[in-house]
Design an enzyme around this catalytic site. Structure first.
Site, mmCIF file in Angstrom:
data_model
loop_
_atom_site.group_PDB
_atom_site.id
_atom_site.type_symbol
_atom_site.label_atom_id
_atom_site.label_comp_id
_atom_site.label_asym_id
_atom_site.label_seq_id
_atom_site.Cartn_x
_atom_site.Cartn_y
_atom_site.Cartn_z
ATOM 1 N N LYS A 13 0.818 -1.217 0.000
ATOM 2 C CA LYS A 13 0.000 0.000 0.000
ATOM 3 C C LYS A 13 0.853 1.269 0.000
ATOM 4 O O LYS A 13 0.572 2.194 -0.747
ATOM 5 C CB LYS A 13 -0.920 0.044 1.235
ATOM 6 C CG LYS A 13 -2.030 -0.991 1.239
ATOM 7 C CD LYS A 13 -3.055 -0.690 2.333
ATOM 8 C CE LYS A 13 -2.442 -0.623 3.726
ATOM 9 N NZ LYS A 13 -1.942 -1.905 4.230
ATOM 10 N N ARG A 88 -9.694 1.306 8.743
ATOM 11 C CA ARG A 88 -9.277 -0.051 9.061
ATOM 12 C C ARG A 88 -10.334 -0.787 9.867
ATOM 13 O O ARG A 88 -10.141 -1.941 10.226
ATOM 14 C CB ARG A 88 -8.016 0.022 9.902
ATOM 15 C CG ARG A 88 -6.737 -0.392 9.205
ATOM 16 C CD ARG A 88 -5.621 -0.188 10.201
ATOM 17 N NE ARG A 88 -4.421 -0.881 9.927
ATOM 18 C CZ ARG A 88 -3.388 -0.394 9.256
ATOM 19 N NH1 ARG A 88 -3.473 0.794 8.708
ATOM 20 N NH2 ARG A 88 -2.298 -1.092 9.144
ATOM 21 N N ARG A 127 11.242 -7.215 5.176
ATOM 22 C CA ARG A 127 11.150 -5.771 4.913
ATOM 23 C C ARG A 127 12.060 -4.958 5.844
ATOM 24 O O ARG A 127 12.103 -5.186 7.030
ATOM 25 C CB ARG A 127 9.693 -5.354 5.106
ATOM 26 C CG ARG A 127 9.447 -3.872 4.954
ATOM 27 C CD ARG A 127 8.005 -3.591 4.701
ATOM 28 N NE ARG A 127 7.200 -3.512 5.921
ATOM 29 C CZ ARG A 127 5.925 -3.114 5.915
ATOM 30 N NH1 ARG A 127 5.330 -2.820 4.784
ATOM 31 N NH2 ARG A 127 5.260 -3.058 7.043
ATOM 32 N N ARG A 138 11.281 -2.536 11.161
ATOM 33 C CA ARG A 138 10.264 -1.892 11.998
ATOM 34 C C ARG A 138 9.950 -2.816 13.151
ATOM 35 O O ARG A 138 9.864 -4.021 12.958
ATOM 36 C CB ARG A 138 8.994 -1.686 11.157
ATOM 37 C CG ARG A 138 8.786 -0.250 10.724
ATOM 38 C CD ARG A 138 7.699 -0.152 9.692
ATOM 39 N NE ARG A 138 6.395 -0.670 10.145
ATOM 40 C CZ ARG A 138 5.292 -0.621 9.412
ATOM 41 N NH1 ARG A 138 5.313 -0.080 8.221
ATOM 42 N NH2 ARG A 138 4.157 -1.103 9.876
ATOM 43 N N ARG A 149 -0.625 -8.911 13.374
ATOM 44 C CA ARG A 149 -1.190 -7.860 12.504
ATOM 45 C C ARG A 149 -2.061 -8.462 11.410
ATOM 46 O O ARG A 149 -3.083 -7.893 11.039
ATOM 47 C CB ARG A 149 -0.071 -7.013 11.901
ATOM 48 C CG ARG A 149 0.438 -5.972 12.887
ATOM 49 C CD ARG A 149 1.802 -5.468 12.511
ATOM 50 N NE ARG A 149 1.838 -4.846 11.211
ATOM 51 C CZ ARG A 149 2.911 -4.814 10.427
ATOM 52 N NH1 ARG A 149 4.018 -5.403 10.813
ATOM 53 N NH2 ARG A 149 2.862 -4.194 9.284
HETATM 54 P P1 ADP Z 1 0.837 -1.873 7.743
HETATM 55 O O1 ADP Z 1 -0.206 -1.583 6.731
HETATM 56 O O2 ADP Z 1 2.141 -2.289 7.133
HETATM 57 O O3 ADP Z 1 0.380 -2.789 8.833
HETATM 58 P P2 ADP Z 1 0.776 0.887 8.719
HETATM 59 O O4 ADP Z 1 2.015 1.665 8.516
HETATM 60 O O5 ADP Z 1 -0.394 1.224 7.877
HETATM 61 O O6 ADP Z 1 1.209 -0.624 8.566
HETATM 62 O O7 ADP Z 1 0.305 0.952 10.252
HETATM 63 C C1 ADP Z 1 1.172 0.630 11.315
HETATM 64 C C2 ADP Z 1 0.406 0.631 12.628
HETATM 65 O O8 ADP Z 1 -0.179 1.924 12.871
HETATM 66 C C3 ADP Z 1 -0.787 -0.335 12.688
HETATM 67 O O9 ADP Z 1 -0.397 -1.652 13.020
HETATM 68 C C4 ADP Z 1 -1.654 0.330 13.775
HETATM 69 O O10 ADP Z 1 -1.149 0.083 15.067
HETATM 70 C C5 ADP Z 1 -1.473 1.809 13.483
HETATM 71 N N1 ADP Z 1 -2.518 2.306 12.559
HETATM 72 C C6 ADP Z 1 -2.317 2.773 11.300
HETATM 73 N N2 ADP Z 1 -3.492 3.134 10.732
HETATM 74 C C7 ADP Z 1 -4.453 2.875 11.650
HETATM 75 C C8 ADP Z 1 -5.877 2.994 11.668
HETATM 76 N N3 ADP Z 1 -6.555 3.468 10.612
HETATM 77 N N4 ADP Z 1 -6.552 2.623 12.787
HETATM 78 C C9 ADP Z 1 -5.894 2.142 13.849
HETATM 79 N N5 ADP Z 1 -4.565 1.979 13.899
HETATM 80 C C10 ADP Z 1 -3.840 2.336 12.820
#
Ligand code: ADP
Length: 204
Positions: A13, A88, A127, A138, A149
């Protein structure tokens, strides 16, 4: 155009958001990036979000929704945006619909990047990100957290696929292939000719 990019962790994404947003001439807004910037900057928001992120859990909706509402109210997001990592949960999706309706707007398309789970685990565990000239993993890309996750995605986020399908907004994109191939499929789904770029300004 107002677009949401949906897909599990590791689907690509972040990468696609940058490229597609560039083509649309709209900002890519990543809630994960905003949270990570707040964690590094040790802001109050970052302090609240950090424990959830490290555990691979979602940050509570009341924190996330307010943050996105503020970001969408900024001038660069007025004419369009590409959201990466939000919504999400169904609750976040409903809040987004409401926030946009208050501004007299609505989403144009939801692109779902589809990748099978075996490939996701492989991508995520390998990654690394470049920070201050060093490649680091990360915290939430550690194998145990990755599995968690993916489970959170299955339980809380994947129902959004049906939600947006019922609204007639969903386009499913096969996200296996090169970055360019995936971008091309996404742009076609948005009705854009790949490679055409953002429309030129009058003064140019
Ligand atoms: P990925 O898609 O690789 O899991 P992101 O960078 O989008 O990672 O998100 C990393 C973390 O940030 C998530 O695991 C969550 O803890 C938090 N996060 C990001 N976007 C949201 C959201 N819309 N609602 C709740 N938590 C979020």
């Amino acid at each position: 155009m107002r677009v949401v990019l949906l897909g599990p962790p590791g689907a690509g994404k972040g990468t696609q958001a940058q490229v597609i947003a560039g083509q649309l001439g709209a900002p890519a807004i990543s809630t994960g990036d905003i949270f990570r910037a707040n964690v590094s900057g040790r802001t109050e928001l970052g302090t609240k979000a950090k424990a959830y992120m490290d555990a691979g859990d979602l940050v509570p909706d009341e924190i996330t929704v307010a943050m996105v509402r503020d970001r969408l109210a900024e001038p660069d997001a007025k004419a369009g945006f590409l959201l990466d990592g939000f919504p999400r949960t169904i609750a976040q999706a409903e809040q987004l619909r409401e926030s946009l309706a208050e501004l007299g707007n609505h989403l144009d398309c939801v692109l779902e990047l589809v990748v099978d789970e075996e490939e996701l685990v492989r991508r995520l565990s390998g990654r690394r990100m470049l920070v201050d000239g060093e490649w680091i993993q990360r915290d939430d890309d550690k194998p145990e957290t990755v599995r968690h996750r993916l489970q959170v995605y299955r339980e809380q986020t994947s129902p959004l696929s049906g939600f947006y399908e019922r609204e007639g907004l969903l386009a499913r994109i096969d996200a296996i292939g090169t970055v360019e191939e995936v971008t091309e499929r996404a742009l076609r789904a948005l009705g854009r000719t790949p490679g055409a770029g953002a429309p030129a300004r009058d003064s140019e």
